[in-house]
Design a protein around this motif. Structure first.
Motif, PDB file in Angstrom:
ATOM      1  N   MET A   1       0.269 -13.244   4.280  1.00 15.14           N
ATOM      2  CA  MET A   1       0.264 -11.875   4.758  1.00 15.14           C
ATOM      3  C   MET A   1       0.378 -11.803   6.282  1.00 15.14           C
ATOM      4  O   MET A   1       0.827 -10.803   6.808  1.00 15.14           O
ATOM      5  N   LYS A   2       0.011 -12.882   6.954  1.00 19.26           N
ATOM      6  CA  LYS A   2       0.073 -12.842   8.421  1.00 19.26           C
ATOM      7  C   LYS A   2       1.486 -12.619   8.933  1.00 19.26           C
ATOM      8  O   LYS A   2       1.678 -12.090  10.018  1.00 19.26           O
ATOM      9  N   GLY A  21       5.484  -4.226   6.250  1.00 15.58           N
ATOM     10  CA  GLY A  21       4.094  -4.658   6.328  1.00 15.58           C
ATOM     11  C   GLY A  21       3.175  -3.787   5.486  1.00 15.58           C
ATOM     12  O   GLY A  21       2.294  -4.286   4.786  1.00 15.58           O
ATOM     13  N   GLU A  22       3.408  -2.488   5.545  1.00 18.58           N
ATOM     14  CA  GLU A  22       2.579  -1.567   4.759  1.00 18.58           C
ATOM     15  C   GLU A  22       2.800  -1.769   3.262  1.00 18.58           C
ATOM     16  O   GLU A  22       1.845  -1.751   2.475  1.00 18.58           O
ATOM     17  N   LEU A  23       4.051  -1.964   2.859  1.00 17.92           N
ATOM     18  CA  LEU A  23       4.340  -2.207   1.443  1.00 17.92           C
ATOM     19  C   LEU A  23       3.736  -3.527   0.986  1.00 17.92           C
ATOM     20  O   LEU A  23       3.170  -3.618  -0.107  1.00 17.92           O
ATOM     21  N   GLY A  40       7.685 -12.205  -5.114  1.00 19.53           N
ATOM     22  CA  GLY A  40       8.039 -10.878  -4.624  1.00 19.53           C
ATOM     23  C   GLY A  40       7.700 -10.701  -3.154  1.00 19.53           C
ATOM     24  O   GLY A  40       8.493 -10.153  -2.382  1.00 19.53           O
ATOM     25  N   LEU A  41       6.521 -11.163  -2.755  1.00 22.65           N
ATOM     26  CA  LEU A  41       6.138 -11.058  -1.345  1.00 22.65           C
ATOM     27  C   LEU A  41       7.030 -11.937  -0.471  1.00 22.65           C
ATOM     28  O   LEU A  41       7.394 -11.543   0.635  1.00 22.65           O
ATOM     29  N   ARG A  42       7.399 -13.092  -0.974  1.00 19.82           N
ATOM     30  CA  ARG A  42       8.291 -13.972  -0.218  1.00 19.82           C
ATOM     31  C   ARG A  42       9.658 -13.313  -0.008  1.00 19.82           C
ATOM     32  O   ARG A  42      10.222 -13.332   1.085  1.00 19.82           O
ATOM     33  N   LYS A  43      10.173 -12.683  -1.053  1.00 22.57           N
ATOM     34  CA  LYS A  43      11.466 -12.007  -0.937  1.00 22.57           C
ATOM     35  C   LYS A  43      11.373 -10.787  -0.021  1.00 22.57           C
ATOM     36  O   LYS A  43      12.303 -10.489   0.732  1.00 22.57           O
ATOM     37  N   LEU A  44      10.243 -10.084  -0.075  1.00 25.30           N
ATOM     38  CA  LEU A  44      10.033  -8.953   0.831  1.00 25.30           C
ATOM     39  C   LEU A  44      10.008  -9.439   2.276  1.00 25.30           C
ATOM     40  O   LEU A  44      10.571  -8.798   3.164  1.00 25.30           O
ATOM     41  N   LEU A  45       9.380 -10.583   2.507  1.00 23.96           N
ATOM     42  CA  LEU A  45       9.340 -11.169   3.845  1.00 23.96           C
ATOM     43  C   LEU A  45      10.746 -11.545   4.309  1.00 23.96           C
ATOM     44  O   LEU A  45      11.119 -11.294   5.461  1.00 23.96           O
TER      45      LEU A  45
END
Length: 57
Positions: A1-2, A21-23, A40-45
């Protein structure tokens, strides 16, 4: 998350990075841990990084 933090960025980059970041925070807090959430978080990043680079032009 950082990697979703955006306060250190200049204002014009924050406008691009902040929604990601908010999502990410919302998804991290509401979805159960597991491989799909991590992916999913990795792809969002990855998407956030692309958009920030696009803004840098």
């Amino acid at each position: 998350m950082k990697y979703f933090e955006y306060a250190h960025l200049t204002a014009h980059l924050q406008t691009v990075s902040k929604p990601f970041g908010e999502l990410a925070v919302e998804m991290n807090e509401t979805l159960p841990d597991g491989p799909e959430k991590s992916a999913g978080l990795r792809k969002l990043l990855e998407a956030k990084d692309c958009m920030v680079r696009a803004k840098l032009g």
